[in-house]
Design a protein around this motif. Structure first.
Motif, PDB file in Angstrom:
ATOM      1  N   THR A  97       0.811  -1.222   0.000  1.00 24.06           N
ATOM      2  CA  THR A  97       0.000   0.000   0.000  1.00 24.06           C
ATOM      3  C   THR A  97       0.845   1.273   0.000  1.00 24.06           C
ATOM      4  O   THR A  97       0.291   2.359  -0.017  1.00 24.06           O
ATOM      5  N   ILE A 127      -3.791  -9.754   1.591  1.00 16.55           N
ATOM      6  CA  ILE A 127      -2.789  -9.302   2.556  1.00 16.55           C
ATOM      7  C   ILE A 127      -2.300  -7.950   2.066  1.00 16.55           C
ATOM      8  O   ILE A 127      -1.882  -7.814   0.918  1.00 16.55           O
ATOM      9  N   THR A 128      -2.394  -6.953   2.914  1.00 14.15           N
ATOM     10  CA  THR A 128      -1.871  -5.638   2.577  1.00 14.15           C
ATOM     11  C   THR A 128      -0.708  -5.334   3.506  1.00 14.15           C
ATOM     12  O   THR A 128      -0.686  -5.771   4.656  1.00 14.15           O
ATOM     13  N   PHE A 129       0.259  -4.634   2.979  1.00 14.32           N
ATOM     14  CA  PHE A 129       1.367  -4.229   3.832  1.00 14.32           C
ATOM     15  C   PHE A 129       1.864  -2.861   3.410  1.00 14.32           C
ATOM     16  O   PHE A 129       1.779  -2.460   2.278  1.00 14.32           O
ATOM     17  N   MET A 132       2.259  -1.260   8.269  1.00 12.13           N
ATOM     18  CA  MET A 132       1.618  -2.323   9.052  1.00 12.13           C
ATOM     19  C   MET A 132       1.156  -3.407   8.075  1.00 12.13           C
ATOM     20  O   MET A 132       0.966  -3.153   6.892  1.00 12.13           O
ATOM     21  N   VAL A 133       0.931  -4.620   8.584  1.00 10.76           N
ATOM     22  CA  VAL A 133       0.418  -5.714   7.764  1.00 10.76           C
ATOM     23  C   VAL A 133      -1.031  -5.959   8.143  1.00 10.76           C
ATOM     24  O   VAL A 133      -1.371  -5.977   9.328  1.00 10.76           O
ATOM     25  N   GLY A 134      -1.894  -6.112   7.141  1.00 11.18           N
ATOM     26  CA  GLY A 134      -3.310  -6.385   7.386  1.00 11.18           C
ATOM     27  C   GLY A 134      -3.742  -7.643   6.668  1.00 11.18           C
ATOM     28  O   GLY A 134      -3.329  -7.892   5.541  1.00 11.18           O
ATOM     29  N   LEU A 135      -4.538  -8.480   7.309  1.00  8.71           N
ATOM     30  CA  LEU A 135      -5.079  -9.705   6.697  1.00  8.71           C
ATOM     31  C   LEU A 135      -6.579  -9.576   6.604  1.00  8.71           C
ATOM     32  O   LEU A 135      -7.242  -9.251   7.582  1.00  8.71           O
ATOM     33  N   GLU A 136      -7.125  -9.814   5.428  1.00 12.93           N
ATOM     34  CA  GLU A 136      -8.574  -9.734   5.214  1.00 12.93           C
ATOM     35  C   GLU A 136      -9.101 -11.093   4.829  1.00 12.93           C
ATOM     36  O   GLU A 136      -8.495 -11.829   4.140  1.00 12.93           O
TER      37      GLU A 136
END
Length: 136
Positions: A97, A127-129, A132-136
């Protein structure tokens, strides 16, 4: 190779494959080439420099007979199983991102288009990074 040449090369790969993979932006130097020794039937990991045996199904590998995953132009590989997979296909999107808004919008449009092409029973993950790392 200068940056403009690399951008053009990445553009060619994106045009052909429809996506940009993060390993397309790694430096292309001797240190990062995934070295394969055909005579010894080993490959050397570019990160840890560990020597690894080639899998048994590479028994016929030679200078003239190289599997598709070792071709320079093979940026994506699809494998077909001999029998049906026991679970539905799984697609995982990994998104950096830390991009400009225009790039993120283009990426969003590409992902939406890709989702429309997936089988209806497919499982999808995101998975966005960035910082920070985000898992959807």
């Amino acid at each position: 190779m200068d940056y403009d040449s690399l951008k053009e090369q990445w553009g060619d790969i994106e045009e052909r494959d429809g996506l940009r993979l993060s390993w397309n932006v790694w430096p292309s130097s001797r240190m990062f080439d995934s070295q394969v020794d055909l005579r010894a039937r080993i490959w050397i990991c570019p990160f840890c420099l560990q020597r690894n045996s080639l899998p048994p199904h590479y028994k016929d590998i030679s200078e003239t007979q190289v599997p598709p995953e070792l071709h320079v132009n093979s940026t994506t590989i699809e494998y077909r199983l001999a029998r049906p997979a026991p679970t539905p296909p799984i697609f995982l999107f990994v998104v950096d991102t830390c991009q400009e808004d225009d790039s993120l919008k283009a990426l969003k449009d590409s992902i939406i288009m890709s989702l429309s092409l997936l089988p209806p029973h497919a499982l999808v993950g995101l998975i966005t990074f960035g910082t920070m790392v985000g898992l959807e």
